[in-house]
Design a protein around this motif. Structure first.
Motif, PDB file in Angstrom:
ATOM      1  N   VAL A  60      28.108  24.428  52.457  1.00  0.00           N
ATOM      2  CA  VAL A  60      27.303  25.411  53.185  1.00  0.00           C
ATOM      3  C   VAL A  60      27.131  26.685  52.368  1.00  0.00           C
ATOM      4  CG1 VAL A  60      27.188  26.866  55.257  1.00  0.00           C
ATOM      5  CG2 VAL A  60      27.851  24.469  55.441  1.00  0.00           C
ATOM      6  N   GLY A  61      28.171  27.125  51.699  1.00  0.00           N
ATOM      7  CA  GLY A  61      28.067  28.318  50.858  1.00  0.00           C
ATOM      8  C   GLY A  61      26.975  28.179  49.814  1.00  0.00           C
ATOM      9  N   ASN A  62      26.880  27.022  49.208  1.00  0.00           N
ATOM     10  CA  ASN A  62      25.825  26.786  48.217  1.00  0.00           C
ATOM     11  C   ASN A  62      24.444  26.717  48.856  1.00  0.00           C
ATOM     12  OD1 ASN A  62      26.668  26.405  45.268  1.00  0.00           O
ATOM     13  ND2 ASN A  62      28.300  25.382  46.396  1.00  0.00           N
ATOM     14  N   ILE A  63      24.342  26.070  50.005  1.00  0.00           N
ATOM     15  CA  ILE A  63      23.061  25.986  50.705  1.00  0.00           C
ATOM     16  C   ILE A  63      22.567  27.386  51.079  1.00  0.00           C
ATOM     17  CG2 ILE A  63      21.953  25.245  52.865  1.00  0.00           C
ATOM     18  CD1 ILE A  63      23.678  22.675  52.667  1.00  0.00           C
ATOM     19  N   LEU A  64      23.530  28.275  51.386  1.00  0.00           N
ATOM     20  CA  LEU A  64      23.192  29.648  51.787  1.00  0.00           C
ATOM     21  C   LEU A  64      23.272  30.633  50.618  1.00  0.00           C
ATOM     22  CD1 LEU A  64      24.968  29.759  55.260  1.00  0.00           C
ATOM     23  CD2 LEU A  64      22.563  29.304  54.757  1.00  0.00           C
ATOM     24  N   ASN A  65      22.968  30.164  49.420  1.00  0.00           N
ATOM     25  CA  ASN A  65      22.880  31.026  48.229  1.00  0.00           C
ATOM     26  C   ASN A  65      24.185  31.736  47.904  1.00  0.00           C
ATOM     27  OD1 ASN A  65      20.109  30.338  48.094  1.00  0.00           O
ATOM     28  ND2 ASN A  65      19.679  31.918  49.615  1.00  0.00           N
ATOM     29  N   ASN A  66      25.285  31.026  48.038  1.00  0.00           N
ATOM     30  CA  ASN A  66      26.621  31.520  47.714  1.00  0.00           C
ATOM     31  C   ASN A  66      27.030  32.741  48.535  1.00  0.00           C
ATOM     32  OD1 ASN A  66      25.418  30.413  44.806  1.00  0.00           O
ATOM     33  ND2 ASN A  66      27.366  29.583  45.474  1.00  0.00           N
ATOM     34  N   MET A  67      26.585  32.758  49.776  1.00  0.00           N
ATOM     35  CA  MET A  67      26.979  33.800  50.722  1.00  0.00           C
ATOM     36  C   MET A  67      28.066  33.231  51.629  1.00  0.00           C
ATOM     37  SD  MET A  67      24.896  36.260  49.918  1.00  0.00           S
ATOM     38  CE  MET A  67      24.540  37.376  51.222  1.00  0.00           C
ATOM     39  N   ASP A  68      28.922  34.108  52.151  1.00  0.00           N
ATOM     40  CA  ASP A  68      30.002  33.636  53.017  1.00  0.00           C
ATOM     41  C   ASP A  68      29.916  34.135  54.450  1.00  0.00           C
ATOM     42  OD1 ASP A  68      30.770  36.262  52.745  1.00  0.00           O
ATOM     43  OD2 ASP A  68      32.793  35.815  52.044  1.00  0.00           O
ATOM     44  N   PHE A  69      28.808  34.743  54.845  1.00  0.00           N
ATOM     45  CA  PHE A  69      28.669  35.249  56.208  1.00  0.00           C
ATOM     46  C   PHE A  69      28.817  34.150  57.252  1.00  0.00           C
ATOM     47  CE2 PHE A  69      24.375  34.002  55.072  1.00  0.00           C
ATOM     48  CZ  PHE A  69      23.951  33.325  56.197  1.00  0.00           C
ATOM     49  N   TRP A  70      28.502  32.939  56.880  1.00  0.00           N
ATOM     50  CA  TRP A  70      28.534  31.821  57.818  1.00  0.00           C
ATOM     51  C   TRP A  70      29.940  31.537  58.346  1.00  0.00           C
ATOM     52  CZ3 TRP A  70      31.402  27.465  57.110  1.00  0.00           C
ATOM     53  CH2 TRP A  70      31.941  27.291  55.826  1.00  0.00           C
ATOM     54  N   LYS A  71      30.969  31.970  57.606  1.00  0.00           N
ATOM     55  CA  LYS A  71      32.344  31.698  58.038  1.00  0.00           C
ATOM     56  C   LYS A  71      32.684  32.437  59.330  1.00  0.00           C
ATOM     57  CE  LYS A  71      34.620  35.228  55.224  1.00  0.00           C
ATOM     58  NZ  LYS A  71      35.547  35.456  54.124  1.00  0.00           N
ATOM     59  N   HIS A  72      31.877  33.416  59.708  1.00  0.00           N
ATOM     60  CA  HIS A  72      32.108  34.157  60.943  1.00  0.00           C
ATOM     61  C   HIS A  72      31.472  33.477  62.159  1.00  0.00           C
ATOM     62  CE1 HIS A  72      33.846  37.329  58.562  1.00  0.00           C
ATOM     63  NE2 HIS A  72      32.763  37.348  57.808  1.00  0.00           N
ATOM     64  N   LEU A  73      30.887  32.298  61.967  1.00  0.00           N
ATOM     65  CA  LEU A  73      30.267  31.564  63.067  1.00  0.00           C
ATOM     66  C   LEU A  73      31.277  30.729  63.843  1.00  0.00           C
ATOM     67  CD1 LEU A  73      27.053  30.330  61.183  1.00  0.00           C
ATOM     68  CD2 LEU A  73      27.270  32.309  62.727  1.00  0.00           C
ATOM     69  N   GLY A  80      28.799  32.956  66.660  1.00  0.00           N
ATOM     70  CA  GLY A  80      27.998  31.757  66.413  1.00  0.00           C
ATOM     71  C   GLY A  80      27.134  31.385  67.600  1.00  0.00           C
ATOM     72  N   LYS A  81      27.702  31.506  68.798  1.00  0.00           N
ATOM     73  CA  LYS A  81      26.942  31.176  70.011  1.00  0.00           C
ATOM     74  C   LYS A  81      25.770  32.130  70.211  1.00  0.00           C
ATOM     75  CE  LYS A  81      30.757  29.001  72.459  1.00  0.00           C
ATOM     76  NZ  LYS A  81      31.748  29.152  73.519  1.00  0.00           N
ATOM     77  N   ILE A  82      25.976  33.397  69.895  1.00  0.00           N
ATOM     78  CA  ILE A  82      24.887  34.381  70.025  1.00  0.00           C
ATOM     79  C   ILE A  82      23.742  34.005  69.081  1.00  0.00           C
ATOM     80  CG2 ILE A  82      24.230  36.795  69.606  1.00  0.00           C
ATOM     81  CD1 ILE A  82      25.805  36.426  72.186  1.00  0.00           C
ATOM     82  N   HIS A  83      24.069  33.743  67.827  1.00  0.00           N
ATOM     83  CA  HIS A  83      23.041  33.354  66.847  1.00  0.00           C
ATOM     84  C   HIS A  83      22.328  32.078  67.282  1.00  0.00           C
ATOM     85  CE1 HIS A  83      23.625  36.408  63.801  1.00  0.00           C
ATOM     86  NE2 HIS A  83      24.932  36.196  63.823  1.00  0.00           N
ATOM     87  N   GLU A  84      23.085  31.120  67.766  1.00  0.00           N
ATOM     88  CA  GLU A  84      22.513  29.838  68.211  1.00  0.00           C
ATOM     89  C   GLU A  84      21.578  30.067  69.399  1.00  0.00           C
ATOM     90  OE1 GLU A  84      22.650  25.446  67.868  1.00  0.00           O
ATOM     91  OE2 GLU A  84      23.704  26.894  66.643  1.00  0.00           O
ATOM     92  N   THR A  85      22.032  30.857  70.365  1.00  0.00           N
ATOM     93  CA  THR A  85      21.232  31.141  71.559  1.00  0.00           C
ATOM     94  C   THR A  85      19.933  31.861  71.211  1.00  0.00           C
ATOM     95  OG1 THR A  85      23.239  31.266  72.891  1.00  0.00           O
ATOM     96  CG2 THR A  85      21.267  32.256  73.832  1.00  0.00           C
ATOM     97  N   LEU A  86      20.004  32.747  70.237  1.00  0.00           N
ATOM     98  CA  LEU A  86      18.810  33.487  69.810  1.00  0.00           C
ATOM     99  C   LEU A  86      17.886  32.644  68.936  1.00  0.00           C
ATOM    100  CD1 LEU A  86      20.406  36.978  69.031  1.00  0.00           C
ATOM    101  CD2 LEU A  86      18.965  36.351  70.997  1.00  0.00           C
ATOM    102  N   GLY A  87      18.321  31.429  68.609  1.00  0.00           N
ATOM    103  CA  GLY A  87      17.488  30.536  67.806  1.00  0.00           C
ATOM    104  C   GLY A  87      17.457  30.890  66.333  1.00  0.00           C
ATOM    105  N   GLU A 121      24.413  23.382  63.085  1.00  0.00           N
ATOM    106  CA  GLU A 121      24.131  22.442  61.984  1.00  0.00           C
ATOM    107  C   GLU A 121      24.945  22.809  60.748  1.00  0.00           C
ATOM    108  OE1 GLU A 121      19.536  21.168  63.033  1.00  0.00           O
ATOM    109  OE2 GLU A 121      19.876  23.000  61.873  1.00  0.00           O
ATOM    110  N   LEU A 122      25.080  24.092  60.477  1.00  0.00           N
ATOM    111  CA  LEU A 122      25.870  24.533  59.323  1.00  0.00           C
ATOM    112  C   LEU A 122      27.332  24.132  59.482  1.00  0.00           C
ATOM    113  CD1 LEU A 122      24.360  28.088  58.754  1.00  0.00           C
ATOM    114  CD2 LEU A 122      23.965  26.046  57.371  1.00  0.00           C
ATOM    115  N   LEU A 123      27.871  24.321  60.681  1.00  0.00           N
ATOM    116  CA  LEU A 123      29.266  23.936  60.916  1.00  0.00           C
ATOM    117  C   LEU A 123      29.446  22.431  60.762  1.00  0.00           C
ATOM    118  CD1 LEU A 123      30.423  26.163  63.917  1.00  0.00           C
ATOM    119  CD2 LEU A 123      30.621  26.593  61.459  1.00  0.00           C
TER     120      LEU A 123
END
Length: 149
Positions: free
Chosen positions: A33-46, A59-66, A76-78
């Protein structure tokens, strides 16, 4: 073979990371996932744990907001990361006490993880698995059934 833009982008990034030795299952910036997201690590907070499938509050907030990140929803990232770590031989969620491969950056370990991830990415986009080589081996009347293009 026709693919979607997000699948094409993800495949290029994963392929490049694999061959440039910048794929590391234990690093949030260099994992699948880090590579798919351009070597960013923000996704770990989901989620609360690396390799967990459960979205946390953020993560639920982001998912709910689409929200989508490089075309992928938080869930999907998780799932991508879960599949990658599992296929690499990790007991999930990732924890220092849990079982893990002896050499996590071994090419065979990473290849197993990538194969599983690519299969899932193709399923998500309803595209035939780009790693499926079986059609190349099909024979009809003593000749190859399909020609390489």
């Amino acid at each position: 073979m026709k693919t979607t833009a997000r699948l094409e982008s993800a495949l290029k990034k994963l392929y490049t990371a694999f061959h440039n030795n910048t794929l590391n299952p234990e690093c949030c910036r260099q994992c699948a996932v880090g590579n798919i997201l351009n070597n960013m690590d923000f996704w770990k907070h989901l989620s609360d744990s690396h390799g967990d499938l459960a979205l946390n509050y953020v993560g639920k907030i982001h998912e709910t907001l689409g929200r989508k990140f490089n075309g992928y929803a938080p869930s999907e990232l998780l799932k991508i990361e879960h599949i990658f770590l599992n296929a690499c031989g990790y007991k999930l969620p990732l924890h220092y006490r849990n079982e893990k491969p002896k050499n996590p950056t071994d090419k065979d370990v990473l290849f197993n993880g990538l194969t599983a991830v690519i299969t899932y990415l193709c399923e998500l986009d309803e595209v035939a698995n780009v790693m499926d080589y079986t059609k190349l081996l099909e024979i009809e009347n003593g000749t190859p059934k399909y020609a390489l293009s």
